[in-house]
Design a protein around this motif. Structure first.
Motif, PDB file in Angstrom:
ATOM      1  N   LEU A  22       0.824  -1.214   0.000  1.00  0.00           N
ATOM      2  CA  LEU A  22       0.000   0.000   0.000  1.00  0.00           C
ATOM      3  C   LEU A  22       0.855   1.261   0.000  1.00  0.00           C
ATOM      4  CD1 LEU A  22      -2.745  -0.926   2.654  1.00  0.00           C
ATOM      5  CD2 LEU A  22      -3.087  -0.705   0.190  1.00  0.00           C
TER       6      LEU A  22
ATOM      7  N   ASN B 238      -9.004  -3.086  13.422  1.00  0.00           N
ATOM      8  CA  ASN B 238      -9.124  -2.317  12.183  1.00  0.00           C
ATOM      9  C   ASN B 238      -8.018  -1.268  12.174  1.00  0.00           C
ATOM     10  OD1 ASN B 238     -11.540  -3.603  11.235  1.00  0.00           O
ATOM     11  ND2 ASN B 238     -12.627  -2.532  12.870  1.00  0.00           N
TER      12      ASN B 238
ATOM     13  N   PRO C 261      -6.377   1.675  10.081  1.00  0.00           N
ATOM     14  CA  PRO C 261      -6.505   2.582   8.933  1.00  0.00           C
ATOM     15  C   PRO C 261      -5.156   3.120   8.462  1.00  0.00           C
ATOM     16  CG  PRO C 261      -7.230   3.665  10.958  1.00  0.00           C
ATOM     17  CD  PRO C 261      -6.804   2.296  11.339  1.00  0.00           C
TER      18      PRO C 261
ATOM     19  N   VAL D 169      -7.340   3.254   3.447  1.00  0.00           N
ATOM     20  CA  VAL D 169      -7.741   1.836   3.478  1.00  0.00           C
ATOM     21  C   VAL D 169      -7.767   1.384   4.932  1.00  0.00           C
ATOM     22  CG1 VAL D 169      -7.072  -0.515   2.782  1.00  0.00           C
ATOM     23  CG2 VAL D 169      -6.647   1.412   1.243  1.00  0.00           C
TER      24      VAL D 169
ATOM     25  N   ILE E 289      -7.138  -1.878   7.058  1.00  0.00           N
ATOM     26  CA  ILE E 289      -6.673  -3.270   7.064  1.00  0.00           C
ATOM     27  C   ILE E 289      -7.295  -3.944   8.281  1.00  0.00           C
ATOM     28  CG2 ILE E 289      -4.673  -4.802   7.156  1.00  0.00           C
ATOM     29  CD1 ILE E 289      -2.952  -2.481   6.147  1.00  0.00           C
TER      30      ILE E 289
ATOM     31  N   PRO F 199     -15.342   2.394   3.824  1.00  0.00           N
ATOM     32  CA  PRO F 199     -15.350   1.374   2.757  1.00  0.00           C
ATOM     33  C   PRO F 199     -15.027  -0.010   3.321  1.00  0.00           C
ATOM     34  CG  PRO F 199     -13.300   2.618   2.726  1.00  0.00           C
ATOM     35  CD  PRO F 199     -14.162   3.284   3.749  1.00  0.00           C
TER      36      PRO F 199
ATOM     37  N   PRO G 153     -13.291  -3.203   4.441  1.00  0.00           N
ATOM     38  CA  PRO G 153     -11.887  -3.326   4.835  1.00  0.00           C
ATOM     39  C   PRO G 153     -11.124  -4.315   3.959  1.00  0.00           C
ATOM     40  CG  PRO G 153     -13.280  -4.594   6.331  1.00  0.00           C
ATOM     41  CD  PRO G 153     -14.200  -3.857   5.406  1.00  0.00           C
ATOM     42  N   LEU G 154      -9.799  -4.147   3.957  1.00  0.00           N
ATOM     43  CA  LEU G 154      -8.912  -5.130   3.340  1.00  0.00           C
ATOM     44  C   LEU G 154      -8.669  -6.194   4.409  1.00  0.00           C
ATOM     45  CD1 LEU G 154      -6.814  -6.186   1.274  1.00  0.00           C
ATOM     46  CD2 LEU G 154      -5.178  -4.585   2.284  1.00  0.00           C
TER      47      LEU G 154
END
Length: 554
Positions: A162, A195, A197, A201, A203, A229, A231-232
């Motif tokens: 990323l 989570n 950020p 994004v 993750i 959005p 999550p990855l």
């Protein structure tokens, strides 16, 4: 240490302690990473450290030099484009702690295989080499390196995917912004889904816990939240694609497992640092949940400070798995007992005179080969392989666990006014006698010389590491049971015929036990610790005032 702990009069909240520490500069960042480095190629100097962030993080000159050499592929294996790989290097400035201070809480709750390192750094590298006419050499060559003491290879390599391309375009301001975002992340708490950020994004990861069932799928353990959005989601923070790593070596999988179990010196010769680091990390992970206790270097160069130690022929090679890419090593390491050649499928193989103690599992190999023919997804093949290795390790270790548990004194032998009884010594021959009725054959279909494998294992660093860890845990359990026995005892009745000297001695011993229980986080209920504290106050209250004053203000 004990003095610091005993300065706290009442129960100390560990969460509060962490919260207070996290107010320090870069405290949250340092729970994940020690620093971020940028290594570039200088025409006069060669590889050079361009940047270390945070700026106040101190690497020794030796560490900087090592990171510079380990962050670039060898000239023999460098191609155009982007490359990702990992390395591991020894601290040269002694043991260190993060801004968060004690690593104990994380290490107690994390699986042994994911504990934070105290004497080594991991380096996670994203290297870019592209043609650039504006550069004197005609190429842009730069590496972004995440330096951490956590073995989270999947998480950090995903993070690099990323941030590195963005960094190479926008340089330092981008890196500073990313580091500030990481400094807002919650700490890596075992058992929790987090989570994280970064750069728009989120993750999502789950940090494994020591109480997780071995072999359970981390994906199923996620708490799916309605995040926008989306999550990855990383299915694992540390597990590699075992099947892809071992595919050229499938027929040797049994031998590789044994070599790792016994801590044998192994060199992996690969065409690139990506392949060498993945193979080495896959090898050291195949004993899970047993911790691989020997040294390992996923990527090693001729510039490494240990180069002479590993290439000398005047002494036996050390217990280490080392990954190399420079053809120079073909000659300098040819005296090593086990050499793994990987890269081209036709050339891949293992060069060794080692004879396995156990027979090959032909059923497993057939299933995996059939999976290749049917184009079965790699993650399914990896799951089959990982489960096989897990069951093999468990079959080997369960008899050892049963035997060592039998060395623990009986609970009824623990009395409040005597020191806890000793754990009985581990006698190898006594253990071997248990194998006839309670050996690996109860849970594993593989035939072979299990007794010979155990005898060889007893000489390895992995046995020593396993035994020390289990003995430490059992000793702490004994201390916890002793505190509980004290809580159940009638202290007033005990005190009736005791002299003041004996009573003061008891107060001092109980205090020492309480301090030790808090400092070493023994497996004792908070309620038990509070009761012991009240007992101490009750005993002190029964003494003359002059002694009370002395004991309250030691």
């Amino acid at each position: 240490m004990d003095a610091l702990c005993s300065a706290e009069p009442g129960p100390r909240g560990r969460r509060g302690e962490a919260a207070a520490a996290s107010a320090l500069p870069w405290a949250r960042f340092s729970a994940w990473l020690d620093c971020v480095c940028v290594v570039t190629f200088d025409l006069e100097l060669g590889q050079a450290m361009e940047l270390v962030y945070p700026f106040d993080f101190r690497l020794t000159e030796k560490e900087k030099t090592s990171i510079c050499y380990l962050s670039f592929p060898d000239s023999y294996s460098g191609g155009l484009g982007d490359t990702q790989f990992s390395f591991r290097l020894r601290h040269s400035g002694g043991q260190r702690t993060t801004h968060l201070g004690d690593d104990g809480e994380y290490n107690r709750e994390a699986p042994l295989t994911l504990q934070r390192e105290t004497a080594h750094y991991f380096g996670y590298v994203y290297f870019r080499q592209v043609k650039d006419s504006s550069m004197k050499r005609g190429y842009f060559q730069k590496s972004l390196v995440l330096v951490s003491r956590l073995p989270y290879v999947n998480l950090f390599q995903s993070l690099l995917q990323l941030i590195a391309p963005e960094y190479f375009d926008k340089l330092e301001p981008c890196l500073e912004a990313v580091c500030n975002e990481i400094d807002q992340w919650p700490g890596p708490a075992p058992g929790q889904t987090l989570n994280l950020p970064v750069m728009g994004v989120v993750i999502q990861v789950r940090i494994p816990s020591r109480v997780d069932k071995p072999g359970s799928s981390p994906v199923k353990q996620f708490n799916q939240e309605n995040l926008l959005p989306a999550p990855l989601v990383l299915p694992t923070i540390h597990e590699l694609d075992l099947f892809r790593c071992f595919q050229p070596l499938l027929i040797h999988i049994q031998m590789l497992w044994e070599l790792m179990l016994l801590g044998e010196p192994v060199v992996v010769m690969a065409p690139s640092p990506t392949v060498s680091s993945e193979i080495v990390l896959a090898l050291t992970s195949c004993l899970a949940p047993l911790k691989y206790c020997c040294d390992y270097r996923p990527y090693f160069t001729i510039h490494d400070s240990e180069f002479r130690e590993y290439t000398t022929r005047t002494q036996a090679p050390p217990n280490i798995v080392v990954g190399v890419t420079n053809p120079f090593f073909i000659k300098t390491l040819q005296h090593w007992p086990h050499i793994l050649r990987v890269g081209e499928l036709k050339m891949s193989g293992i060069y060794t005179s080692y004879k396995t103690f156990l027979h090959k599992d032909k059923t497993l190999i057939k299933r995996l080969l059939k999976g290749i023919q049917r184009k079965r997804p790699s993650e399914v093949q990896s799951a089959l392989l990982r489960r096989h290795l897990l069951e093999l390790t468990q079959s080997f270790i369960i008899p050892l666990e049963h035997y060592i548990a039998s060395l623990m004194p009986l609970q009824r032998a623990i009395t409040p006014w005597k020191n806890p009884p000793q754990i009985r010594p581990f006698r190898q021959e006594d253990f071997m006698k248990t194998l006839e009725h309670a050996g690996p054959q109860l849970t594993c279909v593989l035939k072979g010389d299990w007794l010979g494998l155990y005898r060889r294992f007893f000489k390895s660093p992995n046995f020593d590491g396993w035994y020390r860890q289990r003995h430490k845990e059992m000793t702490q359990k004994l201390e916890a049971l002793h505190l509980e026995a004290i809580c159940e005892a009638n202290i007033v009745a005990w005190m009736k015929d005791k002299s003041e000297v004996e009573i003061v001695d008891l107060v001092l011993k109980l205090r020492e036990k309480l301090v030790r229980a808090r400092c070493h986080h023994l497996p004792v209920k908070e309620e038990t610790l509070q009761r012991v504290g009240l007992y101490i106050e009750t005993i002190i209250g029964s003494l003359p005032e002059d002694l009370q004053t002395v004991l309250h203000h030691p």
